[in-house]
Enzyme design. Structure first.
Site, short mmCIF file in Angstrom:
data_model
loop_
_atom_site.label_atom_id
_atom_site.label_comp_id
_atom_site.label_asym_id
_atom_site.label_seq_id
_atom_site.Cartn_x
_atom_site.Cartn_y
_atom_site.Cartn_z
N CYS A 114 0.80 -1.24 0.00
CA CYS A 114 0.00 0.00 0.00
C CYS A 114 0.83 1.28 0.00
O CYS A 114 0.31 2.37 -0.25
CB CYS A 114 -0.94 0.00 1.20
SG CYS A 114 -1.87 -1.51 1.33
N HIS A 254 -3.31 6.73 2.73
CA HIS A 254 -3.79 5.46 2.20
C HIS A 254 -5.18 5.18 2.77
O HIS A 254 -5.41 5.34 3.97
CB HIS A 254 -2.81 4.35 2.57
CG HIS A 254 -3.34 2.98 2.28
ND1 HIS A 254 -3.91 2.66 1.08
CD2 HIS A 254 -3.39 1.85 3.04
CE1 HIS A 254 -4.30 1.39 1.11
NE2 HIS A 254 -3.99 0.88 2.29
N ASN A 284 -10.29 -0.57 -0.01
CA ASN A 284 -8.83 -0.47 0.06
C ASN A 284 -8.26 -0.98 -1.27
O ASN A 284 -8.34 -2.16 -1.57
CB ASN A 284 -8.35 -1.34 1.24
CG ASN A 284 -6.84 -1.32 1.42
OD1 ASN A 284 -6.10 -0.89 0.53
ND2 ASN A 284 -6.40 -1.79 2.56
O1 UT7 Z 1 -3.94 -1.71 3.65
C1 UT7 Z 1 -3.02 -2.16 4.59
C2 UT7 Z 1 -3.38 -1.73 5.94
N1 UT7 Z 1 -4.62 -2.34 6.33
C3 UT7 Z 1 -5.22 -1.87 7.39
O2 UT7 Z 1 -4.76 -0.92 7.97
C4 UT7 Z 1 -6.44 -2.57 7.89
C5 UT7 Z 1 -6.43 -2.54 9.39
N2 UT7 Z 1 -7.50 -3.27 10.03
C6 UT7 Z 1 -8.79 -2.90 9.96
O3 UT7 Z 1 -9.14 -2.04 9.19
C7 UT7 Z 1 -9.78 -3.55 10.90
O4 UT7 Z 1 -9.08 -4.29 11.86
C8 UT7 Z 1 -10.82 -4.46 10.19
C9 UT7 Z 1 -11.80 -3.63 9.38
C10 UT7 Z 1 -10.10 -5.45 9.29
C11 UT7 Z 1 -11.59 -5.25 11.22
O5 UT7 Z 1 -12.20 -4.37 12.18
P1 UT7 Z 1 -12.09 -4.68 13.75
O6 UT7 Z 1 -12.88 -3.67 14.44
O7 UT7 Z 1 -10.63 -4.78 14.05
O8 UT7 Z 1 -12.83 -6.04 13.87
P2 UT7 Z 1 -12.29 -7.44 14.40
O9 UT7 Z 1 -11.33 -8.05 13.42
O10 UT7 Z 1 -11.83 -7.29 15.81
O11 UT7 Z 1 -13.61 -8.27 14.41
C12 UT7 Z 1 -14.67 -7.97 15.31
C13 UT7 Z 1 -15.76 -8.99 15.11
C14 UT7 Z 1 -15.25 -10.43 15.17
O12 UT7 Z 1 -16.22 -11.22 15.78
P3 UT7 Z 1 -16.03 -11.67 17.30
O13 UT7 Z 1 -14.74 -12.42 17.36
O14 UT7 Z 1 -15.99 -10.39 18.10
O15 UT7 Z 1 -17.23 -12.52 17.56
C15 UT7 Z 1 -15.15 -10.81 13.71
O16 UT7 Z 1 -15.29 -12.18 13.51
O17 UT7 Z 1 -16.34 -8.80 13.82
C16 UT7 Z 1 -16.31 -10.05 13.12
N3 UT7 Z 1 -16.16 -9.79 11.70
C17 UT7 Z 1 -17.20 -9.52 10.89
N4 UT7 Z 1 -18.51 -9.44 11.13
C18 UT7 Z 1 -19.30 -9.14 10.07
C19 UT7 Z 1 -15.03 -9.74 10.99
N5 UT7 Z 1 -15.28 -9.43 9.71
C20 UT7 Z 1 -16.64 -9.31 9.62
C21 UT7 Z 1 -17.51 -9.00 8.58
N6 UT7 Z 1 -18.82 -8.92 8.84
N7 UT7 Z 1 -17.07 -8.75 7.31
#
Ligand code: UT7
Length: 327
Positions: A114, A254, A284
């Site tokens: 990225c 980004h 992204n």
């Molecule tokens: O481009 C390179 C750099 N990339 C980034 O900087 C991306 C950085 N990361 C992020 O943007 C975020 O971490 C995400 C958008 C990927 C995820 O958001 P989050 O708030 O960190 O969510 P999480 O991974 O902690 O997931 C929270 C919950 C989980 O369920 P439990 O374990 O709490 O029951 C996931 O399983 O949300 C669940 N989950 C979803 N639910 C519905 C994960 N993906 C989804 C989804 N739809 N698509």
């Protein structure tokens, strides 16, 4: 005064096909509400038919060249930043060079995920400081939809396809690229990777069964590193140029997550109209995200000569960095 590298044309190209969050609800267990609140994304553009990375790149490049008033034959160098090349060999840059007819130009891909557009601009900057007559095309182009696992809701909702491009040359005016700062930390590579299809792992069913041909991301961990690295990059660039946050006319970060952009905005105390945001429309797009944003801003007519622009990026590797310029 030494010459500086200035952007004289920008272009972008997005595939026509738009995939909305509602469509993704039918593929994986997710919701429009979750995707919007956790990432800020409403829809993304996805390639279809025979649209390839080089096809997107060439179309973005043509628009940038047209705006710059530069013929392909005048280009000295073509740089394509991508993690999703058409093929390992030849480089996507060579395919773009051929398609454009930029036959006087050298051509290379850079693999910086990225942060690729910032790294690409910084390479162009170094050449142009030596020879201000050079004309260099820098492209960020990605077809991430072919490298996400459409069964994995933690990644497939986040990424999109697209390309953005910029044409640079030298100027003796008090404008152009002022500073670049590039960073990486390979010790953390496993937090965001795409491991198969290189030469380390065999092309065997077992590897594909593990889904290693797809992007794997530990989102929460990546998020924490991203906010820290993006903020420190912004301060590093401001310090190098003796800028206060008030000096920034527009921040191009980004576009990985709206919450990361909001965090940056808050930490730098920037008003809404100084942070360019388009993640809701494209998701992204990795190396393409900053040049697409820059082209959009440019074509909206919101960039004026002399404006102070700050670019920051972060991605797999990890890689990150900043670029400051007077437009
Ligand atoms: O481009 C390179 C750099 N990339 C980034 O900087 C991306 C950085 N990361 C992020 O943007 C975020 O971490 C995400 C958008 C990927 C995820 O958001 P989050 O708030 O960190 O969510 P999480 O991974 O902690 O997931 C929270 C919950 C989980 O369920 P439990 O374990 O709490 O029951 C996931 O399983 O949300 C669940 N989950 C979803 N639910 C519905 C994960 N993906 C989804 C989804 N739809 N698509």
């Amino acid at each position: 005064m030494p010459s500086k590298a200035i952007i004289i044309g920008t272009g972008s190209h997005l595939p026509a096909r738009i995939v909305t969050n509602q469509e993704l609800e039918k593929i994986v267990e997710t919701s429009d509400e979750w995707i919007k609140t956790r990432s800020g994304i409403s829809e993304r553009h996805i390639v279809s038919g025979d649209e390839t990375n080089s096809f997107l790149a060439v179309n973005a490049a043509k628009k940038a060249l047209e705006m710059a008033g530069v013929a392909p034959g005048e280009l000295d160098l073509v740089i394509v930043a991508t993690l999703t090349p058409d093929m390992p060999m030849p480089s996507t840059a060579c395919l773009v060079q051929k398609e454009l007819g930029a036959l006087k130009a050298g051509a290379m891909d850079i693999s910086v995920t990225c942060s690729g557009f910032i790294y690409g601009l910084s390479i162009a900057d170094k050449f142009i400081r030596d020879n201000r007559k050079m004309k260099i095309l820098v492209i960020g182009s990605e077809v991430l939809s072919k490298r996400v696992d459409w069964q994995d809701r933690t990644t497939c909702v986040l990424f999109g396809d697209g390309a953005g491009a910029a044409v640079l040359t030298g100027t003796m005016e008090d404008r152009g690229i002022l500073s670049t700062h590039l960073h990486a930390d390979g010790t953390l590579w496993e937090l965001l990777s795409l491991q198969a299809l290189g030469t380390a792992l065999p092309l065997e069913p077992d590897i594909f069964a593990q889904g290693l041909q797809y992007i794997k991301m530990q989102g929460k961990e990546v998020f924490k590193h991203a906010v820290r690295a993006l903020e420190s990059s912004a301060w590093e660039a401001m310090k190098a140029n003796s800028w206060q946050t008030d000096d920034i006319d527009m921040l191009f970060s980004h576009q990985a997550n709206i919450r990361i952009l909001e965090f940056l905005q808050e930490r730098l105390r920037l008003p809404d109209d100084k942070v360019f945001i388009n993640i809701h429309k494209y998701g992204n797009t990795s190396a393409a995200s900053i040049p697409i944003a820059l082209d959009e801003a440019n074509r909206q007519g919101i960039l004026h000569p002399g404006m102070k622009l700050l670019f920051v990026a972060f991605g797999g590797g990890f890689t990150w960095g900043s670029l400051a310029m007077r437009w």
